[in-house]
Design a protein around this motif. Structure first.
Motif, PDB file in Angstrom:
ATOM      1  N   MET A 332       3.947 -23.899 -16.274  1.00  0.00           N
ATOM      2  CA  MET A 332       4.863 -23.199 -17.173  1.00  0.00           C
ATOM      3  C   MET A 332       4.881 -21.706 -16.900  1.00  0.00           C
ATOM      4  SD  MET A 332       4.184 -25.278 -20.739  1.00  0.00           S
ATOM      5  CE  MET A 332       5.522 -24.515 -21.646  1.00  0.00           C
ATOM      6  N   ALA A 333       3.711 -21.142 -16.594  1.00  0.00           N
ATOM      7  CA  ALA A 333       3.652 -19.717 -16.279  1.00  0.00           C
ATOM      8  C   ALA A 333       4.327 -19.413 -14.946  1.00  0.00           C
ATOM      9  CB  ALA A 333       2.195 -19.258 -16.262  1.00  0.00           C
ATOM     10  N   GLU A 334       4.033 -20.238 -13.927  1.00  0.00           N
ATOM     11  CA  GLU A 334       4.594 -20.017 -12.590  1.00  0.00           C
ATOM     12  C   GLU A 334       6.110 -20.189 -12.580  1.00  0.00           C
ATOM     13  OE1 GLU A 334       2.597 -22.868 -10.211  1.00  0.00           O
ATOM     14  OE2 GLU A 334       0.635 -21.873 -10.375  1.00  0.00           O
ATOM     15  N   GLU A 335       6.597 -21.170 -13.291  1.00  0.00           N
ATOM     16  CA  GLU A 335       8.021 -21.512 -13.242  1.00  0.00           C
ATOM     17  C   GLU A 335       8.837 -20.831 -14.337  1.00  0.00           C
ATOM     18  OE1 GLU A 335       8.374 -25.774 -13.072  1.00  0.00           O
ATOM     19  OE2 GLU A 335       7.194 -25.916 -11.218  1.00  0.00           O
ATOM     20  N   GLY A 336       8.182 -20.062 -15.199  1.00  0.00           N
ATOM     21  CA  GLY A 336       8.918 -19.369 -16.264  1.00  0.00           C
ATOM     22  C   GLY A 336       9.542 -20.320 -17.261  1.00  0.00           C
ATOM     23  N   THR A 337       8.827 -21.397 -17.585  1.00  0.00           N
ATOM     24  CA  THR A 337       9.393 -22.437 -18.447  1.00  0.00           C
ATOM     25  C   THR A 337       9.706 -21.915 -19.844  1.00  0.00           C
ATOM     26  OG1 THR A 337       8.137 -24.107 -17.221  1.00  0.00           O
ATOM     27  CG2 THR A 337       8.993 -24.752 -19.368  1.00  0.00           C
ATOM     28  N   VAL A 338       8.827 -21.100 -20.390  1.00  0.00           N
ATOM     29  CA  VAL A 338       9.043 -20.587 -21.749  1.00  0.00           C
ATOM     30  C   VAL A 338      10.284 -19.704 -21.777  1.00  0.00           C
ATOM     31  CG1 VAL A 338       8.043 -19.227 -23.616  1.00  0.00           C
ATOM     32  CG2 VAL A 338       6.573 -20.732 -22.234  1.00  0.00           C
ATOM     33  N   GLU A 339      10.395 -18.825 -20.811  1.00  0.00           N
ATOM     34  CA  GLU A 339      11.568 -17.946 -20.733  1.00  0.00           C
ATOM     35  C   GLU A 339      12.850 -18.749 -20.485  1.00  0.00           C
ATOM     36  OE1 GLU A 339       7.812 -15.878 -19.703  1.00  0.00           O
ATOM     37  OE2 GLU A 339       8.779 -17.707 -18.969  1.00  0.00           O
ATOM     38  N   HIS A 340      12.719 -19.801 -19.672  1.00  0.00           N
ATOM     39  CA  HIS A 340      13.883 -20.646 -19.406  1.00  0.00           C
ATOM     40  C   HIS A 340      14.353 -21.334 -20.684  1.00  0.00           C
ATOM     41  CE1 HIS A 340      16.566 -23.377 -17.215  1.00  0.00           C
ATOM     42  NE2 HIS A 340      16.079 -24.340 -17.982  1.00  0.00           N
ATOM     43  N   ALA A 341      13.400 -21.829 -21.491  1.00  0.00           N
ATOM     44  CA  ALA A 341      13.775 -22.478 -22.753  1.00  0.00           C
ATOM     45  C   ALA A 341      14.536 -21.517 -23.652  1.00  0.00           C
ATOM     46  CB  ALA A 341      12.531 -23.002 -23.464  1.00  0.00           C
ATOM     47  N   ALA A 342      14.082 -20.254 -23.694  1.00  0.00           N
ATOM     48  CA  ALA A 342      14.801 -19.258 -24.499  1.00  0.00           C
ATOM     49  C   ALA A 342      16.213 -19.060 -23.983  1.00  0.00           C
ATOM     50  CB  ALA A 342      14.026 -17.938 -24.489  1.00  0.00           C
TER      51      ALA A 342
END
Length: 455
Positions: A332-342
């Motif tokens: 999640m950190a490497e792929e920017g998953t949290v930012e992508h969800a936003a």
């Protein structure tokens, strides 16, 4: 995407037969259900043995935050199994220590001690136990519109109808109304009024129950199964203040809302509130191996510094589950998953769902954030009469059943609860996949429209 394997209905029939002969399913009348036999899954999709592929807009049960079969997480589980497949919880194990460290880095405030469980219900169970021991008080206040799990304490602080058959263990569980402007129990005109009246109601409940008898207030930061209702500005801060004033432990349940689902690592970050205890599960490792836990504040951890905590689990911090959590958090950190969800919530899901509401008279309200959305389906927009009655069964639920069937017909697996459908795809769902899901919802809502007063 990996091409679908050749259909194999015979294998699917064998899987279904074994299930029907031996598996006892949750929350179900066993002879009235017809489980789909699943042949495989990848990313945001899964498929059956007949060759039908479904876009999973339910993320399993809102836990596949990075989708199915992420290769890095699968590899981490395999590597851990080859190195140390299991070990008792009383020992220091690298995967367990690293998972706790990575989680503590992301929890707000001083929630730096992690107690691992096998899932969300056990996390809630143990958080409440910690609060009761810490305060020496018996009662727990929780919301009517809530779901906290299926174990004895967790189900009794739950607010939805699944509690009703389990109320024999309800001693000390007190329910109250939380803010929900669309169906306000406080007859509020706007969010500010709803917030103020809800806090006044909670203060009154605390006063009449006796502040010195209340161990904890537990809330889902953003209620999930109950309808994805983000609280109005100031509400959670107001609850924090009430708890502080009366020496009450504030527990936030982030089992569903946590680990990127709302576009933040934890939903409480949207509201700048730090609880005393925070429960998690589901997205911590995308559900690949069962894992949950409680993040514990310094003050509560200190209670058990020289006093044993009266609880434990054989599989607390299981190495395979923790290795999956380490890999998931790193992915999640490497792929920017949290930012992508936003971003996907702001640019695709939110605008797309609101556009559907403009076209379909069956949509009464759209609410949510990140990859965490709900559509409130109604018979009449003016009166806000739900499309089906509360806790509808059988024929009463026919309009929602028809809507869900139409979703599946269009290759979308929906999350449907009462008169709502939730749009909760994996947090790394692509823009094209999100748009595919919106198109399928658009088609299915035409079926719901047929049951409105506008039809």
């Amino acid at each position: 995407m990996t091409p679908l394997p050749s259909p194999d209905p015979q294998a699917g029939a064998a899987v279904k037969a074994a299930d029907r002969a031996h598996v006892f399913h949750s929350w179900s009348a066993q002879e009235l259900i017809d489980p789909l036999a699943v042949a495989g899954a990848e990313g945001s999709y899964f498929w059956d043995y007949d060759g039908n592929r479904y876009l999973d807009f339910a993320s399993g049960l809102v836990f596949t935050n990075i989708g199915y079969q992420h290769p890095k997480v699968v590899a981490a589980i395999q590597e851990q199994a080859g190195h140390l497949a299991t070990f008792a919880p009383a020992f220091a194990v690298e995967a367990r220590s690293e998972a706790a460290r990575l989680i503590a880095e992301r929890t707000p405030g001083d929630l730096d001690k992690i107690f691992f469980t096998n899932g969300g219900a056990e996390a809630v169970e143990n958080a409440i136990r910690m609060a009761r021991v810490h305060t020496g008080r018996p009662k727990v206040l929780s919301a009517y519109r809530s779901y906290h799990g299926g174990t004895t304490t967790a189900i009794n602080v739950t607010g939805d109808p699944r509690r009703w058959a389990n109320d024999s263990g309800a001693a000390g569980a007190v329910h109250f109304w939380t803010p929900f402007l669309y169906r306000s129990p406080f007859y509020s005109a706007d969010e500010a009024e709803e917030c103020a009246r809800a806090l006044e109601h909670l203060e009154s409940t605390v006063r009449f129950e006796g502040p010195g008898t209340i161990a904890a207030v537990i809330l889902e930061t953003i209620p999930g199964t109950a309808g994805i209702m983000p609280p109005p500005p100031g509400y959670l801060a107001g609850v924090r203040e009430i708890c502080d004033r009366h020496g009450i432990v504030f527990i936030l349940d982030e089992v569903m809302a946590g680990f990127g689902r709302t576009g933040k690592w934890f939903a409480t970050e949207h509201f700048d509130v730090v609880p005393d205890l925070l429960t998690f599960a589901k997205g911590v490792n995308s559900g690949y191996v069962p894992l949950g836990g409680v993040a514990i504040s310094g003050a509560i951890a200190e209670t058990f510094a020289k006093r044993p905590f009266p609880g434990g689990l054989t599989y607390s911090g299981h190495p395979l589950a923790c290795a999956a959590a380490v890999a998931t958090i790193e992915v999640m950190a490497e792929e920017g998953t949290v930012e992508h969800a936003a971003r996907i919530g702001e640019s695709v899901l939110g605008p797309g769902l609101r556009e559907l509401a403009e076209r379909h008279p069956s949509v009464g309200e759209v609410r949510g954030m990140g990859a965490f959305w709900a559509l409130e389906l109604v018979r009449d927009r003016e009166t806000r009469e739900p499309l089906v009655p509360y806790n509808a069964k059988g024929e009463e639920n026919a309009p929602m059943a028809a809507f869900a069937a139409e979703c599946r017909k269009n290759g979308l697996w929906p999350f449907v609860n009462m008169n709502r459908t939730h749009a909760v795809p994996p947090c790394n769902v692509s823009e094209a996949e999100a748009e595919q899901g919106l198109a399928a919802l658009d088609a299915a809502l035409a079926t719901a429209d047929e049951h409105t007063t506008a039809a």
